[in-house]
Motif scaffolding. Sequence first.
Motif, PDB file in Angstrom:
ATOM      1  N   VAL A 127       0.810  -1.108   0.107  1.00 57.05           N
ATOM      2  CA  VAL A 127      -0.084  -0.030  -0.168  1.00 57.05           C
ATOM      3  C   VAL A 127       0.864   1.375   0.134  1.00 57.05           C
ATOM      4  O   VAL A 127       0.448   2.248  -0.846  1.00 57.05           O
ATOM      5  N   LYS A 128       1.952   1.313   0.873  1.00 58.88           N
ATOM      6  CA  LYS A 128       2.590   2.523   1.059  1.00 58.88           C
ATOM      7  C   LYS A 128       4.067   2.262   0.824  1.00 58.88           C
ATOM      8  O   LYS A 128       4.787   1.194   1.032  1.00 58.88           O
ATOM      9  N   ILE A 129       4.754   3.351   0.304  1.00 58.27           N
ATOM     10  CA  ILE A 129       6.337   3.552   0.151  1.00 58.27           C
ATOM     11  C   ILE A 129       6.666   4.736   0.996  1.00 58.27           C
ATOM     12  O   ILE A 129       6.121   5.600   0.449  1.00 58.27           O
ATOM     13  N   LEU A 130       7.422   4.361   2.033  1.00 49.72           N
ATOM     14  CA  LEU A 130       7.700   5.596   3.017  1.00 49.72           C
ATOM     15  C   LEU A 130       8.810   6.051   2.675  1.00 49.72           C
ATOM     16  O   LEU A 130      10.035   5.483   2.676  1.00 49.72           O
ATOM     17  N   LEU A 131       8.999   7.433   2.359  1.00 51.02           N
ATOM     18  CA  LEU A 131      10.479   8.192   1.742  1.00 51.02           C
ATOM     19  C   LEU A 131      10.883   8.547   3.260  1.00 51.02           C
ATOM     20  O   LEU A 131      10.408   9.277   3.767  1.00 51.02           O
ATOM     21  N   CYS A 132      11.994   8.259   3.581  1.00 52.10           N
ATOM     22  CA  CYS A 132      12.690   8.305   4.784  1.00 52.10           C
ATOM     23  C   CYS A 132      14.097   8.773   4.613  1.00 52.10           C
ATOM     24  O   CYS A 132      14.909   8.727   3.518  1.00 52.10           O
ATOM     25  N   SER A 133      14.502   9.587   5.670  1.00 49.50           N
ATOM     26  CA  SER A 133      15.932  10.143   5.650  1.00 49.50           C
ATOM     27  C   SER A 133      16.600   9.154   6.787  1.00 49.50           C
ATOM     28  O   SER A 133      18.045   9.230   6.865  1.00 49.50           O
ATOM     29  N   LYS A 134      15.975   8.234   7.493  1.00 47.04           N
ATOM     30  CA  LYS A 134      16.604   7.290   8.414  1.00 47.04           C
ATOM     31  C   LYS A 134      15.602   6.107   8.329  1.00 47.04           C
ATOM     32  O   LYS A 134      14.759   6.123   8.597  1.00 47.04           O
ATOM     33  N   VAL A 135      16.520   4.914   8.113  1.00 52.93           N
ATOM     34  CA  VAL A 135      15.761   3.558   8.440  1.00 52.93           C
ATOM     35  C   VAL A 135      16.763   2.916   9.011  1.00 52.93           C
ATOM     36  O   VAL A 135      17.963   2.388   8.386  1.00 52.93           O
ATOM     37  N   ASP A 136      16.693   2.781  10.354  1.00 56.31           N
ATOM     38  CA  ASP A 136      17.747   2.071  11.051  1.00 56.31           C
ATOM     39  C   ASP A 136      17.035   0.671  11.626  1.00 56.31           C
ATOM     40  O   ASP A 136      15.941   0.557  12.129  1.00 56.31           O
ATOM     41  N   SER A 137      17.819  -0.311  11.261  1.00 58.71           N
ATOM     42  CA  SER A 137      17.443  -1.931  11.698  1.00 58.71           C
ATOM     43  C   SER A 137      18.048  -1.926  12.998  1.00 58.71           C
ATOM     44  O   SER A 137      18.984  -1.685  13.654  1.00 58.71           O
ATOM     45  N   ILE A 138      17.112  -2.235  14.236  1.00 57.62           N
ATOM     46  CA  ILE A 138      17.146  -2.357  15.611  1.00 57.62           C
ATOM     47  C   ILE A 138      17.369  -3.803  15.778  1.00 57.62           C
ATOM     48  O   ILE A 138      16.444  -4.522  15.418  1.00 57.62           O
ATOM     49  N   TYR A 139      18.187  -4.209  16.656  1.00 58.35           N
ATOM     50  CA  TYR A 139      18.450  -5.539  17.336  1.00 58.35           C
ATOM     51  C   TYR A 139      19.201  -5.336  18.509  1.00 58.35           C
ATOM     52  O   TYR A 139      19.318  -4.402  19.180  1.00 58.35           O
ATOM     53  N   THR A 140      19.267  -6.384  19.165  1.00 57.06           N
ATOM     54  CA  THR A 140      19.851  -6.585  20.478  1.00 57.06           C
ATOM     55  C   THR A 140      21.281  -7.048  20.301  1.00 57.06           C
ATOM     56  O   THR A 140      21.661  -7.950  19.733  1.00 57.06           O
ATOM     57  N   ALA A 141      22.269  -5.991  21.106  1.00 54.32           N
ATOM     58  CA  ALA A 141      23.591  -6.226  20.898  1.00 54.32           C
ATOM     59  C   ALA A 141      24.118  -6.260  22.353  1.00 54.32           C
ATOM     60  O   ALA A 141      23.408  -6.160  23.190  1.00 54.32           O
ATOM     61  N   TYR A 142      25.275  -6.739  22.330  1.00 52.36           N
ATOM     62  CA  TYR A 142      25.888  -7.020  23.953  1.00 52.36           C
ATOM     63  C   TYR A 142      27.261  -6.308  23.826  1.00 52.36           C
ATOM     64  O   TYR A 142      28.148  -6.328  23.140  1.00 52.36           O
ATOM     65  N   ILE A 143      27.413  -5.811  25.287  1.00 56.42           N
ATOM     66  CA  ILE A 143      28.979  -5.276  25.463  1.00 56.42           C
ATOM     67  C   ILE A 143      29.179  -5.933  26.756  1.00 56.42           C
ATOM     68  O   ILE A 143      28.535  -6.181  27.541  1.00 56.42           O
ATOM     69  N   PHE A 144      30.576  -5.791  27.058  1.00 50.98           N
ATOM     70  CA  PHE A 144      31.232  -6.193  28.025  1.00 50.98           C
ATOM     71  C   PHE A 144      31.705  -5.287  28.709  1.00 50.98           C
ATOM     72  O   PHE A 144      32.714  -4.456  28.590  1.00 50.98           O
ATOM     73  N   ASN A 145      31.004  -4.984  29.970  1.00 49.06           N
ATOM     74  CA  ASN A 145      31.240  -3.798  30.847  1.00 49.06           C
ATOM     75  C   ASN A 145      30.858  -3.623  32.338  1.00 49.06           C
ATOM     76  O   ASN A 145      29.852  -3.113  32.430  1.00 49.06           O
ATOM     77  N   PRO A 146      31.312  -4.489  33.040  1.00 46.23           N
ATOM     78  CA  PRO A 146      32.268  -5.681  33.185  1.00 46.23           C
ATOM     79  C   PRO A 146      31.894  -7.036  32.665  1.00 46.23           C
ATOM     80  O   PRO A 146      32.795  -7.837  32.469  1.00 46.23           O
ATOM     81  N   THR A 147      30.434  -7.009  32.615  1.00 48.53           N
ATOM     82  CA  THR A 147      30.021  -8.375  32.218  1.00 48.53           C
ATOM     83  C   THR A 147      29.099  -8.047  31.086  1.00 48.53           C
ATOM     84  O   THR A 147      28.702  -6.807  30.613  1.00 48.53           O
ATOM     85  N   TYR A 148      28.585  -9.369  30.275  1.00 49.33           N
ATOM     86  CA  TYR A 148      27.963  -9.147  29.235  1.00 49.33           C
ATOM     87  C   TYR A 148      26.499  -8.409  29.228  1.00 49.33           C
ATOM     88  O   TYR A 148      25.921  -8.933  30.029  1.00 49.33           O
ATOM     89  N   THR A 149      26.323  -7.385  29.026  1.00 48.15           N
ATOM     90  CA  THR A 149      24.891  -6.567  28.857  1.00 48.15           C
ATOM     91  C   THR A 149      24.345  -6.300  27.637  1.00 48.15           C
ATOM     92  O   THR A 149      24.859  -5.964  26.682  1.00 48.15           O
ATOM     93  N   ALA A 150      22.942  -6.508  27.720  1.00 48.06           N
ATOM     94  CA  ALA A 150      22.279  -6.281  26.410  1.00 48.06           C
ATOM     95  C   ALA A 150      22.109  -4.812  26.256  1.00 48.06           C
ATOM     96  O   ALA A 150      21.928  -4.034  27.054  1.00 48.06           O
ATOM     97  N   THR A 151      22.231  -4.230  24.977  1.00 50.07           N
ATOM     98  CA  THR A 151      22.266  -2.921  24.704  1.00 50.07           C
ATOM     99  C   THR A 151      21.506  -2.782  23.277  1.00 50.07           C
ATOM    100  O   THR A 151      21.184  -3.783  22.584  1.00 50.07           O
ATOM    101  N   LYS A 152      21.169  -1.504  22.761  1.00 51.31           N
ATOM    102  CA  LYS A 152      20.479  -1.191  21.325  1.00 51.31           C
ATOM    103  C   LYS A 152      21.506  -1.322  20.399  1.00 51.31           C
ATOM    104  O   LYS A 152      22.405  -0.620  20.316  1.00 51.31           O
ATOM    105  N   GLY A 153      21.337  -2.255  19.446  1.00 49.88           N
ATOM    106  CA  GLY A 153      21.944  -2.383  18.141  1.00 49.88           C
ATOM    107  C   GLY A 153      21.412  -1.606  17.117  1.00 49.88           C
ATOM    108  O   GLY A 153      20.052  -1.670  16.883  1.00 49.88           O
ATOM    109  N   ILE A 154      22.259  -0.667  16.576  1.00 49.83           N
ATOM    110  CA  ILE A 154      21.682  -0.084  15.440  1.00 49.83           C
ATOM    111  C   ILE A 154      22.545  -0.159  14.154  1.00 49.83           C
ATOM    112  O   ILE A 154      23.644  -0.070  13.996  1.00 49.83           O
ATOM    113  N   LYS A 155      21.707  -0.452  13.014  1.00 50.20           N
ATOM    114  CA  LYS A 155      22.329  -0.669  11.638  1.00 50.20           C
ATOM    115  C   LYS A 155      21.539   0.041  10.535  1.00 50.20           C
ATOM    116  O   LYS A 155      20.331  -0.338  10.381  1.00 50.20           O
TER     117      LYS A 155
END
Length: 314
Positions: A127-155
């Motif tokens: 139905v729609k094509i959205l014309l965008c200035s940003k399209v970011d795929s969001i997922y769960t990323a992990y950082i070690f600080n000082p243990t593995y912690t879930a954080t927001k992944g952006i691509k």
Amino acid sequence: MKIYLNILHVLLILVGMSSCKKEKEALAPSDIDITYHVPQGNNPFDQTIVNYYENYGSYLLYKFNERDAYWTPTGWRKPVVGSAGSWSVGAEVIAAEQSAIPAQLDLLDKSFFSLYPQSFLKQFLPVKILLCSKVDSIYTAYIFNPTYTATKGIKKVPAYYSYDNIAVNYGDATINQMSNAEKLAFLARVNQVFFQSINERALIKPSTEFINSADYSTSNASQAVAYGKGIIPSYTSSITPVSDWNAYVMAMVTLSEADLNRSVANTNTSAVGILNPTKDTNGLIKKRYNMVRNYFINTYQVDLQAIGNKSRGL
């Protein structure tokens, strides 16, 4: 007494009908406008957008709200963070900058619209094509600080499909600095998500010839066994004629013929190398590949492999 009871019965029916009517009125989302209109402005490019709607029946929107982008019948698809810090899968989008829309429409035409007959787009565009200035795929990323912690992944991604829309990126100043590689990546992604939308809406069914050309009744002990039967999805997945057909479609749209003919171990589950004898030990994959490719050419005048070749710069 009988007359009294009849009158009471009629009154009860009328009260019930009135209650139902009020309940329906209360439930109706009368404050939400779910219709779309073009043009959305009086810019020169608005006429191009109107022409696309008249030709294909799909709305190209540069003014849209969160409902347009994230609502589906089964729930809101805007990514959210959970209590443990993990994020739901989805994409975050922002509307295009109007100064970039002429270049964005030109990119979309060269990378997408011009690759298909008008009749195909009119039948299968969402139905729609959205014309965008940003399209970011969001997922769960992990950082070690000082243990593995879930954080927001952006691509950053060139395009993303969700229910009744395809969101396309580069509606900002970056469109004027796109490299050739980025343009090819845009072409590859927007066509990939187009066929993803077709597959998820189950708009094109496998042909009878394709369904009857493989044995789906017995399990596959390994990927090599599946390839030997002409079946290309991962042997550990729940394979059906539909999932197999869709895998062939996506292989052609996303890979070049050179990729498909490359020699790759038959334990590898990607589509790369499926036409090479290393994977196609019995020649059945090539046979079924031709069934799918010829079906689209003969039925819709669309050569899926030509799109895959183009996405690789060929």
